[in-house]
Write a protein that holds these residues in place. Structure first.
Motif, PDB file in Angstrom:
ATOM      1  N   THR A 108      -7.196  -3.066   5.235  1.00 28.28           N
ATOM      2  CA  THR A 108      -7.957  -2.810   6.455  1.00 28.28           C
ATOM      3  C   THR A 108      -8.856  -4.000   6.800  1.00 28.28           C
TER       4      THR A 108
ATOM      5  N   HIS B  74      -6.140   3.280  -3.097  1.00 30.37           N
ATOM      6  CA  HIS B  74      -7.261   3.326  -2.153  1.00 30.37           C
ATOM      7  C   HIS B  74      -7.894   1.942  -1.987  1.00 30.37           C
ATOM      8  N   LEU B  75      -8.056   1.229  -3.106  1.00 32.84           N
ATOM      9  CA  LEU B  75      -8.623  -0.121  -3.053  1.00 32.84           C
ATOM     10  C   LEU B  75      -7.754  -1.035  -2.195  1.00 32.84           C
TER      11      LEU B  75
ATOM     12  N   PHE C 247      -8.203  -0.378   1.447  1.00 31.60           N
ATOM     13  CA  PHE C 247      -9.459  -0.987   1.908  1.00 31.60           C
ATOM     14  C   PHE C 247      -9.274  -2.483   2.151  1.00 31.60           C
TER      15      PHE C 247
ATOM     16  N   CYS D 139       0.840  -1.207   0.000  1.00 31.21           N
ATOM     17  CA  CYS D 139       0.000   0.000   0.000  1.00 31.21           C
ATOM     18  C   CYS D 139       0.871   1.251   0.000  1.00 31.21           C
TER      19      CYS D 139
END
Length: 271
Positions: A183, A176-177, A180, A159
């Motif tokens: 996370t 961003h994907l 996500f 990331c």
């Protein structure tokens, strides 16, 4: 665009499909209970087993953890195959990604650490796939204890690297994907560990669901490298090998380390 673009999506498709086939085999062979089952008993009689149907009476030993699904033959054979082939593909992907970032002049300790953690993740997968939990519990848990945290650290570092090299708006959307997905992986791994240490039927079942979510999420993350691997060539692998072999080599007229070999022929021959 090169053939390497197929590799990341192949890892995701092969591994996700494979572990679900292992799960289906384990359910139909009465080695685990279906994931939709939430009712467990202290013990079950053999009379409750109906051949050709999933188990209707389940105990704590029947919770559908991924490792439990791949414990007994014949599904254990497929489980080992998935672990070994998947680990090899992970190493290749990690090395190509490492070389690709070097080609883009983004050589850093983060890139090197990502390569190392990816390889450690692969090593853990080999141990998990070849040492079934009911027959070599200690080795299996050591493998899982290495593979899962290493896999999580790898996606975290990727990331960071994705944001670092992002140029276009699409690059940032991919970053961003990945944040996500990372996370989700972090939350599911932490919850799986918390639930797993309890003897409660409900919490053990939740641990299994979180484990499935974590593994599938990580595999989807690997699949996202398809976005960058369209630009990968055979020279990318060479660049990674050259960089590993030329850390101490200097470019002519420069005090900095070059990302390409400018050393004597003996050094090049060693690759």
């Amino acid at each position: 665009m090169t053939a390497w673009i197929v590799l990341p999506i192949s890892l995701s498709a092969f591994s996700i499909t494979g572990i679900w086939i292992v799960y289906a085999m384990a359910v139909m062979n009465h080695h685990v209970c279906p994931v939709e089952n939430w009712s467990y008993n202290e013990s079950c009689s053999s009379e409750s087993i109906k051949h050709g149907y999933p188990k209707s009476c389940c105990t704590l030993e029947d919770i559908p953890l991924i490792s439990k699904c791949g414990t007994y033959p014949p599904e254990s054979c497929l489980f080992s195959l998935i672990g070994n082939v998947g680990a090899f593909m992970v190493v290749v992907i990690c090395f190509l990604r490492y070389g690709q970032l070097i080609e883009q002049s983004h050589s850093s300790w983060v890139n090197t650490t990502a390569l190392i953690t990816g390889c450690i993740n692969a090593a853990g997968l080999v141990v998990v796939g070849n040492f079934q939990v009911d027959y070599a519990k200690s080795l299996h848990y050591i493998g899982a204890g290495v593979a899962f945290p290493a896999g999580l650290l790898f996606v975290c570092l990727q990331c960071v690297l994705t944001y670092h090299v992002a140029v276009s708006a699409l690059d940032f959307w991919m970053a961003h994907l990945r944040v996500f997905l990372t996370t989700v992986a972090l939350i599911s791994l932490v919850l799986s560990g918390i639930f797993f240490i309890h003897e409660s039927f409900l919490l053990q079942h939740l641990a299994a669901i979180c484990e499935w979510l974590f593994v599938i999420d990580i595999l989807v993350f690997y699949g996202t490298f398809t976005y960058e691997f369209g630009a990968v060539s055979n020279d990318t692998l060479v660049a990674a090998l050259q960089h590993s072999n030329s850390r101490g080599c200097k470019s002519p007229g420069s005090s900095s380390t070059s990302t390409h070999l400018n050393c004597n022929p003996e050094s090049i021959a060693m690759i």
